[in-house]
Design a protein around this motif. Structure first.
Motif, PDB file in Angstrom:
ATOM      1  N   MET A 127       0.846  -1.183   0.000  1.00 52.12           N
ATOM      2  CA  MET A 127       0.000   0.000   0.000  1.00 52.12           C
ATOM      3  C   MET A 127       0.892   1.247   0.000  1.00 52.12           C
ATOM      4  N   ASN A 128       0.604   2.179  -0.891  1.00 54.42           N
ATOM      5  CA  ASN A 128       1.441   3.376  -0.929  1.00 54.42           C
ATOM      6  C   ASN A 128       0.895   4.459   0.001  1.00 54.42           C
ATOM      7  N   LYS A 129       1.691   5.486   0.181  1.00 56.62           N
ATOM      8  CA  LYS A 129       1.354   6.557   1.125  1.00 56.62           C
ATOM      9  C   LYS A 129       0.048   7.264   0.749  1.00 56.62           C
ATOM     10  N   LYS A 130      -0.149   7.554  -0.548  1.00 54.43           N
ATOM     11  CA  LYS A 130      -1.365   8.237  -0.992  1.00 54.43           C
ATOM     12  C   LYS A 130      -2.600   7.391  -0.682  1.00 54.43           C
ATOM     13  N   TYR A 131      -2.496   6.107  -0.921  1.00 61.51           N
ATOM     14  CA  TYR A 131      -3.596   5.180  -0.650  1.00 61.51           C
ATOM     15  C   TYR A 131      -3.949   5.192   0.841  1.00 61.51           C
ATOM     16  N   THR A 132      -2.933   5.054   1.694  1.00 59.46           N
ATOM     17  CA  THR A 132      -3.146   5.020   3.145  1.00 59.46           C
ATOM     18  C   THR A 132      -3.732   6.333   3.649  1.00 59.46           C
ATOM     19  N   GLU A 133      -3.166   7.453   3.233  1.00 56.93           N
ATOM     20  CA  GLU A 133      -3.665   8.765   3.668  1.00 56.93           C
ATOM     21  C   GLU A 133      -5.104   8.998   3.213  1.00 56.93           C
ATOM     22  N   THR A 134      -5.403   8.613   1.983  1.00 56.77           N
ATOM     23  CA  THR A 134      -6.759   8.796   1.461  1.00 56.77           C
ATOM     24  C   THR A 134      -7.753   7.907   2.207  1.00 56.77           C
ATOM     25  N   SER A 135      -7.357   6.686   2.503  1.00 56.09           N
ATOM     26  CA  SER A 135      -8.227   5.776   3.249  1.00 56.09           C
ATOM     27  C   SER A 135      -8.531   6.327   4.644  1.00 56.09           C
ATOM     28  N   LYS A 136      -7.521   6.876   5.307  1.00 57.12           N
ATOM     29  CA  LYS A 136      -7.727   7.478   6.632  1.00 57.12           C
ATOM     30  C   LYS A 136      -8.638   8.700   6.537  1.00 57.12           C
ATOM     31  N   PHE A 137      -8.428   9.499   5.513  1.00 58.48           N
ATOM     32  CA  PHE A 137      -9.290  10.672   5.277  1.00 58.48           C
ATOM     33  C   PHE A 137     -10.743  10.232   5.070  1.00 58.48           C
ATOM     34  N   LEU A 138     -10.952   9.202   4.252  1.00 56.93           N
ATOM     35  CA  LEU A 138     -12.310   8.700   4.006  1.00 56.93           C
ATOM     36  C   LEU A 138     -12.941   8.172   5.288  1.00 56.93           C
ATOM     37  N   SER A 139     -12.171   7.461   6.099  1.00 56.67           N
ATOM     38  CA  SER A 139     -12.687   6.974   7.384  1.00 56.67           C
ATOM     39  C   SER A 139     -13.143   8.140   8.249  1.00 56.67           C
ATOM     40  N   TYR A 140     -12.333   9.162   8.302  1.00 54.41           N
ATOM     41  CA  TYR A 140     -12.659  10.320   9.120  1.00 54.41           C
ATOM     42  C   TYR A 140     -13.962  10.981   8.657  1.00 54.41           C
ATOM     43  N   ILE A 141     -14.089  11.239   7.370  1.00 57.38           N
ATOM     44  CA  ILE A 141     -15.280  11.974   6.928  1.00 57.38           C
ATOM     45  C   ILE A 141     -16.515  11.091   6.786  1.00 57.38           C
ATOM     46  N   LEU A 142     -16.349   9.810   6.458  1.00 55.30           N
ATOM     47  CA  LEU A 142     -17.526   8.946   6.297  1.00 55.30           C
ATOM     48  C   LEU A 142     -17.990   8.322   7.608  1.00 55.30           C
ATOM     49  N   ARG A 143     -17.147   8.346   8.645  1.00 54.70           N
ATOM     50  CA  ARG A 143     -17.529   7.768   9.926  1.00 54.70           C
ATOM     51  C   ARG A 143     -17.771   8.820  11.009  1.00 54.70           C
ATOM     52  N   HIS A 144     -17.020   9.911  10.949  1.00 58.38           N
ATOM     53  CA  HIS A 144     -17.021  10.821  12.092  1.00 58.38           C
ATOM     54  C   HIS A 144     -17.392  12.273  11.790  1.00 58.38           C
ATOM     55  N   GLN A 145     -16.792  12.884  10.787  1.00 59.06           N
ATOM     56  CA  GLN A 145     -16.961  14.326  10.576  1.00 59.06           C
ATOM     57  C   GLN A 145     -17.246  14.698   9.121  1.00 59.06           C
ATOM     58  N   PRO A 146     -18.336  14.245   8.540  1.00 59.33           N
ATOM     59  CA  PRO A 146     -18.618  14.618   7.142  1.00 59.33           C
ATOM     60  C   PRO A 146     -18.755  16.129   6.963  1.00 59.33           C
ATOM     61  N   GLU A 147     -19.262  16.790   7.979  1.00 70.06           N
ATOM     62  CA  GLU A 147     -19.477  18.242   7.895  1.00 70.06           C
ATOM     63  C   GLU A 147     -18.165  19.018   7.825  1.00 70.06           C
ATOM     64  N   SER A 148     -17.060  18.396   8.225  1.00 73.00           N
ATOM     65  CA  SER A 148     -15.767  19.087   8.186  1.00 73.00           C
ATOM     66  C   SER A 148     -15.346  19.443   6.760  1.00 73.00           C
ATOM     67  N   VAL A 149     -15.904  18.736   5.771  1.00 71.76           N
ATOM     68  CA  VAL A 149     -15.604  19.050   4.372  1.00 71.76           C
ATOM     69  C   VAL A 149     -16.863  19.489   3.619  1.00 71.76           C
ATOM     70  N   GLY A 150     -17.987  19.603   4.352  1.00 75.36           N
ATOM     71  CA  GLY A 150     -19.239  20.014   3.722  1.00 75.36           C
ATOM     72  C   GLY A 150     -20.011  18.872   3.090  1.00 75.36           C
ATOM     73  N   LEU A 151     -19.682  17.634   3.440  1.00 69.24           N
ATOM     74  CA  LEU A 151     -20.340  16.459   2.873  1.00 69.24           C
ATOM     75  C   LEU A 151     -21.604  16.118   3.656  1.00 69.24           C
ATOM     76  N   SER A 152     -22.626  15.690   2.960  1.00 74.58           N
ATOM     77  CA  SER A 152     -23.872  15.256   3.598  1.00 74.58           C
ATOM     78  C   SER A 152     -24.003  13.747   3.480  1.00 74.58           C
ATOM     79  N   LEU A 153     -24.360  13.115   4.600  1.00 72.90           N
ATOM     80  CA  LEU A 153     -24.663  11.688   4.627  1.00 72.90           C
ATOM     81  C   LEU A 153     -26.145  11.530   4.911  1.00 72.90           C
TER      82      LEU A 153
END
Length: 180
Positions: free
Chosen positions: A1-27
């Motif tokens: 797994m490369n760095k971009k993949y890992t960082e993006t996966s962590k970012f997705l976890s953060y916004i899809l599990r915890h803070q979607p509003e931090s980027v303006g995303l609606s769930l």
């Protein structure tokens, strides 16, 4: 797994599990986000994501944290939400005889007092194999695997659910059902 993949996966976890509003995303209530919105809003945060890269993250994640809808238009985290706006309706299932929970040894006294509680998440997470529990426990310190007497709990009225990625979920686990 490369760095971009890992960082993006962590970012997705953060916004899809915890803070979607931090980027303006609606769930929606089931945790689904529109992929085109996610891609656009992620770019504003410096994450270059296209549909193929997103699909690669979903398909190659060892923990299967994300799922893309059948129509290919939406994505969500399989479980682990802390946002109260999401309330996925999992189907109740009969658990196996035992399941495992990984934690750090330093939390054992607290667990003896209050059992396992979801804290900031919606459910306590359990797994069918010790290896997964061990990996989870390592994140918090010296790991220990707890054996959960899930069938006994189920027989006493506790409810269990299973997310799409195989993680077992329950509201709490009283200490009397835990073998250290």
């Amino acid at each position: 797994m490369n760095k971009k993949y890992t960082e993006t996966s962590k970012f997705l976890s953060y916004i899809l599990r915890h803070q979607p509003e931090s980027v303006g995303l609606s769930l929606n209530k089931e945790g689904w986000a529109v992929i085109s919105d996610l891609i656009l809003l992620s770019a504003k945060e410096g994450y270059e994501i296209n549909y193929d890269f997103l699909q690669s993250i979903v398909e190659n994640s060892d923990k299967k944290r994300f799922i893309i809808s059948e129509d290919g238009l939406r994505i969500r985290a399989s479980q682990g939400h802390s946002t109260q706006d999401v309330s996925i309706q999992y189907s109740e299932k009969t658990p196996p005889e035992i399941l495992y929970h990984g934690t750090a040894i330093r939390f054992i006294s607290s667990i003896r007092e209050q059992g396992l509680i979801p804290k900031e998440r919606q459910y306590v997470h359990l797994s069918e194999d010790k290896g997964t529990g061990y990996q989870v426990g390592q994140r918090y310190g010296k790991p220990i695997i707890l054996i959960i007497k899930t069938m006994e709990m189920h027989e006493q009225g506790f409810k269990f659910y299973q997310a799409e990625n195989g993680v077992w979920l329950t509201d709490s686990v009283p200490f009397k059902f835990i073998q250290v």
